[in-house]
Scaffold this active site. Sequence first.
Site, PDB file in Angstrom:
ATOM      1  CG  ASP A  93      -2.157   0.746   1.219  1.00  0.00           C
ATOM      2  OD1 ASP A  93      -2.516   1.257   0.097  1.00  0.00           O
ATOM      3  OD2 ASP A  93      -2.311   1.345   2.495  1.00  0.00           O
ATOM      4  CG  HIS A  94      -0.364   4.976   0.296  1.00  0.00           C
ATOM      5  ND1 HIS A  94      -0.820   5.670  -0.878  1.00  0.00           N
ATOM      6  CD2 HIS A  94      -1.348   4.363   1.011  1.00  0.00           C
ATOM      7  CE1 HIS A  94      -1.936   6.188  -0.400  1.00  0.00           C
ATOM      8  NE2 HIS A  94      -2.212   5.254   0.283  1.00  0.00           N
ATOM      9  CD  GLU A 145      -3.108   8.285  -4.397  1.00  0.00           C
ATOM     10  OE1 GLU A 145      -2.857   7.388  -4.055  1.00  0.00           O
ATOM     11  OE2 GLU A 145      -3.556   9.439  -4.277  1.00  0.00           O
ATOM     12  N   GLY A 190      -7.697   8.430   7.026  1.00  0.00           N
ATOM     13  CA  GLY A 190      -7.870   8.683   8.555  1.00  0.00           C
ATOM     14  C   GLY A 190      -9.136   8.926   8.831  1.00  0.00           C
ATOM     15  CG  HIS A 232      -5.930   4.782  -1.829  1.00  0.00           C
ATOM     16  ND1 HIS A 232      -4.845   4.305  -1.074  1.00  0.00           N
ATOM     17  CD2 HIS A 232      -5.801   4.178  -2.849  1.00  0.00           C
ATOM     18  CE1 HIS A 232      -4.131   3.626  -1.707  1.00  0.00           C
ATOM     19  NE2 HIS A 232      -4.837   3.388  -2.955  1.00  0.00           N
ATOM     20  CG  ASN A 275      -7.271   0.843  -0.396  1.00  0.00           C
ATOM     21  OD1 ASN A 275      -7.455   0.036  -1.249  1.00  0.00           O
ATOM     22  ND2 ASN A 275      -5.970   1.737  -0.571  1.00  0.00           N
ATOM     23  CG  ASP A 277      -5.503   1.069   7.899  1.00  0.00           C
ATOM     24  OD1 ASP A 277      -5.867   0.579   9.113  1.00  0.00           O
ATOM     25  OD2 ASP A 277      -4.262   1.783   7.758  1.00  0.00           O
ATOM     26  CB  SER A 278      -9.490   4.958   9.516  1.00  0.00           C
ATOM     27  OG  SER A 278      -8.477   5.579   9.092  1.00  0.00           O
TER      28      SER A 278
HETATM   29  P1  13P Z   1      -8.893   4.917   5.636  1.00  0.00           P
HETATM   30  O1  13P Z   1      -8.192   5.743   6.108  1.00  0.00           O
HETATM   31  O2  13P Z   1     -10.206   5.754   5.069  1.00  0.00           O
HETATM   32  O3  13P Z   1      -9.173   3.741   6.258  1.00  0.00           O
HETATM   33  O4  13P Z   1      -8.103   4.419   4.187  1.00  0.00           O
HETATM   34  C1  13P Z   1      -7.057   3.635   4.183  1.00  0.00           C
HETATM   35  C2  13P Z   1      -6.299   3.638   2.898  1.00  0.00           C
HETATM   36  O5  13P Z   1      -6.792   4.375   1.897  1.00  0.00           O
HETATM   37  C3  13P Z   1      -5.149   2.739   2.612  1.00  0.00           C
HETATM   38  O6  13P Z   1      -4.306   2.902   1.738  1.00  0.00           O
HETATM   39  O1  G3H Z   2      -2.930   5.000   3.736  1.00  0.00           O
HETATM   40  C1  G3H Z   2      -2.476   4.796   4.755  1.00  0.00           C
HETATM   41  C2  G3H Z   2      -3.056   3.432   5.478  1.00  0.00           C
HETATM   42  O2  G3H Z   2      -4.020   3.948   6.239  1.00  0.00           O
HETATM   43  C3  G3H Z   2      -1.711   3.020   6.266  1.00  0.00           C
HETATM   44  O3  G3H Z   2      -1.527   3.688   7.277  1.00  0.00           O
HETATM   45  O4  G3H Z   2       0.988   4.201   7.316  1.00  0.00           O
HETATM   46  O5  G3H Z   2      -0.166   4.233   9.543  1.00  0.00           O
HETATM   47  O6  G3H Z   2       0.444   2.056   8.150  1.00  0.00           O
HETATM   48  P1  G3H Z   2      -0.182   3.439   8.119  1.00  0.00           P
HETATM   49 ZN    ZN Z   3      -4.454   4.908   0.975  1.00  0.00          ZN
END
Ligand code: 13P
Ligand code: G3H
Ligand code: ZN
Length: 332
Positions: A93-94, A145, A190, A232, A275, A277-278
């Site tokens: 990721d990224h 991206e 976030g 994302h 995607n 994560d948060s």
């Molecule tokens: P969120 O912070 O909205 O969960 O996005 C996660 C993300 O884009 C990871 O690449």
């Molecule tokens: O896009 C970012 C993801 O939420 C990953 O977050 O770099 O804190 O692991 P992180």
């Molecule tokens: Zn992302």
Amino acid sequence: MVSYKELGLVNTKDMFAKAMKGGYAIPAYNFNNMEQMQAIIQACVETKSPVILQVSKGARAYADKYILRNMARGAVEYAEELGCKIPIVLHLDHGPSFEVAKDCIDNGFSSVMIDGSALPYDENVAVTKKVVEYAHAHDVTVEAELGVLGGVEDDVAAEESKYTKPEEVVDFTSKTGCDSLAISIGTSHGRCKFTPEQCTRTADGVLVPPPLAFDVLEAIEKELPGFPIVLHGSSSVPMEYVRIIEQFGGKIPDSVGIPEEQLRKAAKSAVCKINIDSDGRLAMTAAIRRFFAENPDKFDPREYLGPAREELKKMYMHKNIDVLGSAGHALD
Ligand code: 13P
Ligand code: G3H
Ligand code: ZN
């Protein structure tokens, strides 16, 4: 060199082709530890969903790349043990540079993102093309991206989002050969995706964000028919978790995410990967804060990580079934 094929993983090619045809999106869930991985696999096996396990640069630093690779191998065996051989991708990721992307490809990743979105256009094209050449030689797929998301992209903090320009996407994808394209249409990373000033407020004080730029998404789809698009920053930041966290001592003001109906609508379009994560961070934190408040005498990590893993699993099942629509598509 360890190929992802030896680990039982797959790249995103078939997954995205099926998601595009079926009008759903593949969940891309970030993980850093065992409980997150278990929750993702349990949820995806129970809902029979394909899945992308994603690892950020921060996750590699936190957990170690060899441990993560072996956790992905473990995830494949775990899914089989739970009774369904779901397709699993291990994705960077990224990705911040060619070197990091190459290191992942050489160490069992089946898909990488090269994030050149903060670079000038020509530099983004050049680094993406270089990653694609190396990745494709190893049958690894590449996400690129274009456009800038608001919020924090790993180390890159963007003050303001810049929507992807539909007039650039054909040139970019044909010059680079990337397999999927992450775009900016108003999502951001976030738990605070919009400032309170950008939102309206309901009578009980809940922030209502402005809608995503579906017109930009449609214009991109017109330029690139059938090309896999990635979103994302697609956590919904559920208020139930925000409330539990604050009720049990946390302070996370002005939290606001992307409404689920908008993600459902996006998943039916060319958006093939979403995607999240948060929302996982919020689910785990809510469960753990509640557990500690209600059980001040407990100190065995299994006793608080267990309920956190259960809550995560419940949340991921809901995403697969009700938001992304990926449930039931593991064996398509
Ligand atoms: P969120 O912070 O909205 O969960 O996005 C996660 C993300 O884009 C990871 O690449
Ligand atoms: O896009 C970012 C993801 O939420 C990953 O977050 O770099 O804190 O692991 P992180
Ligand atoms: Zn992302």
